[in-house]
Design an enzyme around this catalytic site. Sequence first.
Site, PDB file in Angstrom:
ATOM      1  N   ILE A  12     -61.783 -15.996  13.298  1.00  0.00           N
ATOM      2  CA  ILE A  12     -60.721 -14.974  13.179  1.00  0.00           C
ATOM      3  C   ILE A  12     -61.182 -13.855  12.243  1.00  0.00           C
ATOM      4  N   ASN A  35     -69.374 -22.683   8.088  1.00  0.00           N
ATOM      5  CA  ASN A  35     -68.985 -22.827   9.497  1.00  0.00           C
ATOM      6  C   ASN A  35     -69.207 -21.524  10.256  1.00  0.00           C
ATOM      7  N   ASP A  58     -69.674 -19.200  -2.439  1.00  0.00           N
ATOM      8  CA  ASP A  58     -68.791 -20.334  -2.184  1.00  0.00           C
ATOM      9  C   ASP A  58     -67.571 -20.162  -3.088  1.00  0.00           C
ATOM     10  N   LYS A  84     -61.056 -26.182   8.580  1.00  0.00           N
ATOM     11  CA  LYS A  84     -59.895 -26.159   9.484  1.00  0.00           C
ATOM     12  C   LYS A  84     -59.779 -27.327  10.458  1.00  0.00           C
ATOM     13  N   SER A 126     -50.613 -21.499   8.872  1.00  0.00           N
ATOM     14  CA  SER A 126     -50.573 -22.057  10.225  1.00  0.00           C
ATOM     15  C   SER A 126     -49.160 -22.514  10.570  1.00  0.00           C
ATOM     16  N   TYR A 151     -55.254 -31.391   6.087  1.00  0.00           N
ATOM     17  CA  TYR A 151     -55.443 -29.958   6.391  1.00  0.00           C
ATOM     18  C   TYR A 151     -54.102 -29.228   6.299  1.00  0.00           C
ATOM     19  N   LYS A 155     -52.450 -26.051   3.671  1.00  0.00           N
ATOM     20  CA  LYS A 155     -51.790 -24.786   4.046  1.00  0.00           C
ATOM     21  C   LYS A 155     -50.432 -24.681   3.347  1.00  0.00           C
ATOM     22  N   TYR A 179     -50.137 -18.610  11.775  1.00  0.00           N
ATOM     23  CA  TYR A 179     -50.666 -18.415  13.125  1.00  0.00           C
ATOM     24  C   TYR A 179     -50.183 -19.530  14.031  1.00  0.00           C
ATOM     25  N   PHE A 180     -49.893 -19.164  15.287  1.00  0.00           N
ATOM     26  CA  PHE A 180     -49.699 -20.174  16.319  1.00  0.00           C
ATOM     27  C   PHE A 180     -51.108 -20.479  16.872  1.00  0.00           C
ATOM     28  N   ASN A 181     -51.373 -20.505  18.141  1.00  0.00           N
ATOM     29  CA  ASN A 181     -52.704 -20.980  18.582  1.00  0.00           C
ATOM     30  C   ASN A 181     -53.630 -19.825  18.971  1.00  0.00           C
ATOM     31  N   ARG A 297     -52.465 -37.589  22.370  1.00  0.00           N
ATOM     32  CA  ARG A 297     -53.315 -37.551  21.172  1.00  0.00           C
ATOM     33  C   ARG A 297     -52.437 -37.813  19.944  1.00  0.00           C
TER      34      ARG A 297
HETATM   35  P1  NAD Z   1     -63.775 -20.540  10.834  1.00  0.00           P
HETATM   36  O1  NAD Z   1     -64.251 -21.860  10.380  1.00  0.00           O
HETATM   37  O2  NAD Z   1     -64.367 -19.950  12.056  1.00  0.00           O
HETATM   38  O3  NAD Z   1     -63.923 -19.469   9.654  1.00  0.00           O
HETATM   39  C1  NAD Z   1     -63.787 -19.804   8.307  1.00  0.00           C
HETATM   40  C2  NAD Z   1     -64.929 -19.151   7.539  1.00  0.00           C
HETATM   41  O4  NAD Z   1     -64.787 -19.457   6.151  1.00  0.00           O
HETATM   42  C3  NAD Z   1     -66.310 -19.649   7.968  1.00  0.00           C
HETATM   43  O5  NAD Z   1     -67.162 -18.546   8.181  1.00  0.00           O
HETATM   44  C4  NAD Z   1     -66.779 -20.497   6.788  1.00  0.00           C
HETATM   45  O6  NAD Z   1     -68.183 -20.457   6.643  1.00  0.00           O
HETATM   46  C5  NAD Z   1     -66.039 -19.850   5.634  1.00  0.00           C
HETATM   47  N1  NAD Z   1     -65.766 -20.729   4.485  1.00  0.00           N
HETATM   48  C6  NAD Z   1     -65.154 -21.940   4.493  1.00  0.00           C
HETATM   49  N2  NAD Z   1     -65.069 -22.421   3.248  1.00  0.00           N
HETATM   50  C7  NAD Z   1     -65.621 -21.499   2.425  1.00  0.00           C
HETATM   51  C8  NAD Z   1     -65.833 -21.419   1.025  1.00  0.00           C
HETATM   52  N3  NAD Z   1     -65.497 -22.411   0.204  1.00  0.00           N
HETATM   53  N4  NAD Z   1     -66.433 -20.320   0.514  1.00  0.00           N
HETATM   54  C9  NAD Z   1     -66.819 -19.305   1.327  1.00  0.00           C
HETATM   55  N5  NAD Z   1     -66.642 -19.328   2.654  1.00  0.00           N
HETATM   56  C10 NAD Z   1     -66.061 -20.410   3.207  1.00  0.00           C
HETATM   57  O7  NAD Z   1     -62.182 -20.651  10.989  1.00  0.00           O
HETATM   58  P2  NAD Z   1     -61.148 -19.654  11.668  1.00  0.00           P
HETATM   59  O8  NAD Z   1     -60.699 -20.267  12.934  1.00  0.00           O
HETATM   60  O9  NAD Z   1     -61.678 -18.290  11.688  1.00  0.00           O
HETATM   61  O10 NAD Z   1     -59.938 -19.782  10.652  1.00  0.00           O
HETATM   62  C11 NAD Z   1     -59.750 -18.846   9.613  1.00  0.00           C
HETATM   63  C12 NAD Z   1     -58.543 -19.237   8.803  1.00  0.00           C
HETATM   64  O11 NAD Z   1     -57.404 -19.316   9.659  1.00  0.00           O
HETATM   65  C13 NAD Z   1     -58.662 -20.595   8.111  1.00  0.00           C
HETATM   66  O12 NAD Z   1     -58.014 -20.495   6.859  1.00  0.00           O
HETATM   67  C14 NAD Z   1     -57.885 -21.513   9.031  1.00  0.00           C
HETATM   68  O13 NAD Z   1     -57.375 -22.630   8.359  1.00  0.00           O
HETATM   69  C15 NAD Z   1     -56.767 -20.589   9.488  1.00  0.00           C
HETATM   70  N6  NAD Z   1     -56.172 -20.990  10.771  1.00  0.00           N
HETATM   71  C16 NAD Z   1     -56.978 -21.115  11.871  1.00  0.00           C
HETATM   72  C17 NAD Z   1     -56.417 -21.502  13.079  1.00  0.00           C
HETATM   73  C18 NAD Z   1     -57.281 -21.655  14.305  1.00  0.00           C
HETATM   74  O14 NAD Z   1     -56.836 -22.217  15.291  1.00  0.00           O
HETATM   75  N7  NAD Z   1     -58.514 -21.170  14.325  1.00  0.00           N
HETATM   76  C19 NAD Z   1     -55.041 -21.756  13.170  1.00  0.00           C
HETATM   77  C20 NAD Z   1     -54.245 -21.599  12.041  1.00  0.00           C
HETATM   78  C21 NAD Z   1     -54.827 -21.209  10.831  1.00  0.00           C
HETATM   79  C1  UD1 Z   2     -54.322 -28.150  16.494  1.00  0.00           C
HETATM   80  C2  UD1 Z   2     -54.082 -28.773  15.144  1.00  0.00           C
HETATM   81  C3  UD1 Z   2     -53.310 -27.793  14.273  1.00  0.00           C
HETATM   82  C4  UD1 Z   2     -54.026 -26.458  14.190  1.00  0.00           C
HETATM   83  C5  UD1 Z   2     -54.215 -25.929  15.614  1.00  0.00           C
HETATM   84  C6  UD1 Z   2     -54.915 -24.612  15.686  1.00  0.00           C
HETATM   85  C7  UD1 Z   2     -53.929 -31.196  15.611  1.00  0.00           C
HETATM   86  C8  UD1 Z   2     -53.027 -32.384  15.636  1.00  0.00           C
HETATM   87  N1  UD1 Z   2     -53.348 -30.022  15.301  1.00  0.00           N
HETATM   88  O1  UD1 Z   2     -53.085 -27.909  17.067  1.00  0.00           O
HETATM   89  O2  UD1 Z   2     -53.134 -28.306  12.982  1.00  0.00           O
HETATM   90  O3  UD1 Z   2     -53.263 -25.535  13.433  1.00  0.00           O
HETATM   91  O4  UD1 Z   2     -54.974 -26.894  16.355  1.00  0.00           O
HETATM   92  O5  UD1 Z   2     -56.260 -24.745  15.354  1.00  0.00           O
HETATM   93  O6  UD1 Z   2     -55.119 -31.304  15.833  1.00  0.00           O
HETATM   94  N2  UD1 Z   2     -55.414 -30.664  24.392  1.00  0.00           N
HETATM   95  C9  UD1 Z   2     -55.798 -31.410  25.492  1.00  0.00           C
HETATM   96  N3  UD1 Z   2     -57.110 -31.746  25.623  1.00  0.00           N
HETATM   97  C10 UD1 Z   2     -58.069 -31.374  24.721  1.00  0.00           C
HETATM   98  C11 UD1 Z   2     -57.661 -30.597  23.596  1.00  0.00           C
HETATM   99  C12 UD1 Z   2     -56.326 -30.276  23.465  1.00  0.00           C
HETATM  100  O7  UD1 Z   2     -54.968 -31.762  26.332  1.00  0.00           O
HETATM  101  O8  UD1 Z   2     -59.251 -31.743  24.884  1.00  0.00           O
HETATM  102  C13 UD1 Z   2     -53.992 -30.293  24.256  1.00  0.00           C
HETATM  103  C14 UD1 Z   2     -53.348 -30.830  22.998  1.00  0.00           C
HETATM  104  O9  UD1 Z   2     -52.824 -32.093  23.206  1.00  0.00           O
HETATM  105  C15 UD1 Z   2     -52.275 -29.756  22.754  1.00  0.00           C
HETATM  106  C16 UD1 Z   2     -52.869 -28.465  23.318  1.00  0.00           C
HETATM  107  O10 UD1 Z   2     -53.927 -28.882  24.175  1.00  0.00           O
HETATM  108  O11 UD1 Z   2     -51.148 -30.074  23.481  1.00  0.00           O
HETATM  109  C17 UD1 Z   2     -53.438 -27.569  22.255  1.00  0.00           C
HETATM  110  O12 UD1 Z   2     -54.319 -28.328  21.454  1.00  0.00           O
HETATM  111  P1  UD1 Z   2     -55.152 -27.684  20.243  1.00  0.00           P
HETATM  112  O13 UD1 Z   2     -55.938 -26.536  20.758  1.00  0.00           O
HETATM  113  O14 UD1 Z   2     -55.893 -28.789  19.585  1.00  0.00           O
HETATM  114  O15 UD1 Z   2     -54.041 -27.086  19.288  1.00  0.00           O
HETATM  115  P2  UD1 Z   2     -52.781 -27.807  18.570  1.00  0.00           P
HETATM  116  O16 UD1 Z   2     -52.566 -29.159  19.086  1.00  0.00           O
HETATM  117  O17 UD1 Z   2     -51.642 -26.879  18.680  1.00  0.00           O
END
Ligand code: NAD
Ligand code: UD1
Length: 341
Positions: A12, A35, A58, A84, A126, A151, A155, A179-181, A297
């Site tokens: 993101i 990551n 870091d 995450k 989240s 996790y 948050k 954020y949602f998904n 799951r």
């Molecule tokens: P990501 O892992 O792709 O990005 C996170 C970045 O932070 C990576 O580049 C990693 O190297 C860096 N990082 C982690 N720990 C660190 C530290 N201690 N010091 C410096 N850098 C560090 O994840 P993302 O999907 O881009 O998510 C970004 C944020 O959004 C996170 O806080 C995550 O929890 C939150 N979030 C993500 C989702 C999702 O589905 N991707 C959903 C809800 C919330």
């Molecule tokens: C997951 C995390 C949540 C996080 C979110 C976004 C869990 C329990 N929750 O949520 O904390 O904020 O990701 O990163 O892990 N699915 C399948 N097959 C698969 C993978 C997923 O059927 O191989 C289904 C899941 O059951 C779910 C939907 O797809 O119903 C979305 O799954 P996922 O992308 O993992 O997101 P969340 O479950 O919403």
Amino acid sequence: MKVLVTGGLGYIGSHTVVELIQKGYEVIIADNLSNSSIEILKKIKQITGFRPLFKLIDFREMDEVKSLFNEYEFENIIHFAALKSVSESVKFPNLYHENNVGSLNNILECIKSNPRKNFNLIFSSSCTVYGQANKLPITEDSPVVKQESPYGETKKKCEEIISEFCKKNTNLNSISLRYFNPIGAHKSALIGELPNGVPQNLVPYITQTAIGIREELTIFGSDYPTKDGTCIRDYIHVIDLAISHIDSLNYLINLNEKNHYSFFNVGTGNGTTVLELVNTFEKVNKIKLNYSFGGRRDGDITEAFADCSKIHNELKWKANLTLEEALESAWKWEKNLNSKD
Ligand code: NAD
Ligand code: UD1
């Protein structure tokens, strides 16, 4: 206008950096690459024509965070850096606490020790904080519940810490975005989601199955009380999500107020079942996906989708891109990734 983007090489973060640069902001990325890869910097330059400043740090290390604050002039921070994975957090709860909560505390400590500067902080939260909400769509009035995973707990805790900090310190205004998904990738297919190992999230699992890395997608559960028996989520295009950070930051920059803290849902407002998403992926990309139905799951909730009226009314943000566009971009990204391997 300078913006520090922590975790700015991640999924993101990198999309947000691109949008920031294209809107004329000067970006400093700070990431420990735990990551992500330094290669993403080149991709950002390819898309925008600018190579942002990059600092390898870091956020768990206070000395490194202090030197970042001393070295660069910035008042705006978008804090993405965190671990995450829900399943990994169950195995390593302390690591998740140290990394996610510890990093935030170090940033806040530095803000506190710069009392003459006024900071704006956008925090990545989240929708997981709501758990299985009783009422749908989920508004910000829905209660934040006890979390099922370490996790989720980080948050919830980080939001509480920021809220308390803003009450006590006049030099920080902050917004948490729930954020949602997030799904999809930049239309250039130069940046996108890079899952570590076997993807746990749905869309990367689908694209890896479609390209042949995984044999088959298992749809977790077909007996949920939904229209087709599969779970419902609110899938938001990562570009729309990226823009919500910029709109939030602008809101804080123009705010004539101290001790401000607020939180917003960021989604589309649409609930989509797993099966609907799979069908849409097949249709827009003209591809047949190998999938079967499996058991539920552990820890999954049945249904979550956002009421986004608060962010629309207060920040004038709304999602503009469609599920089709998101799934098309995700597939283009996967193909691009594999064409280089
Ligand atoms: P990501 O892992 O792709 O990005 C996170 C970045 O932070 C990576 O580049 C990693 O190297 C860096 N990082 C982690 N720990 C660190 C530290 N201690 N010091 C410096 N850098 C560090 O994840 P993302 O999907 O881009 O998510 C970004 C944020 O959004 C996170 O806080 C995550 O929890 C939150 N979030 C993500 C989702 C999702 O589905 N991707 C959903 C809800 C919330
Ligand atoms: C997951 C995390 C949540 C996080 C979110 C976004 C869990 C329990 N929750 O949520 O904390 O904020 O990701 O990163 O892990 N699915 C399948 N097959 C698969 C993978 C997923 O059927 O191989 C289904 C899941 O059951 C779910 C939907 O797809 O119903 C979305 O799954 P996922 O992308 O993992 O997101 P969340 O479950 O919403």
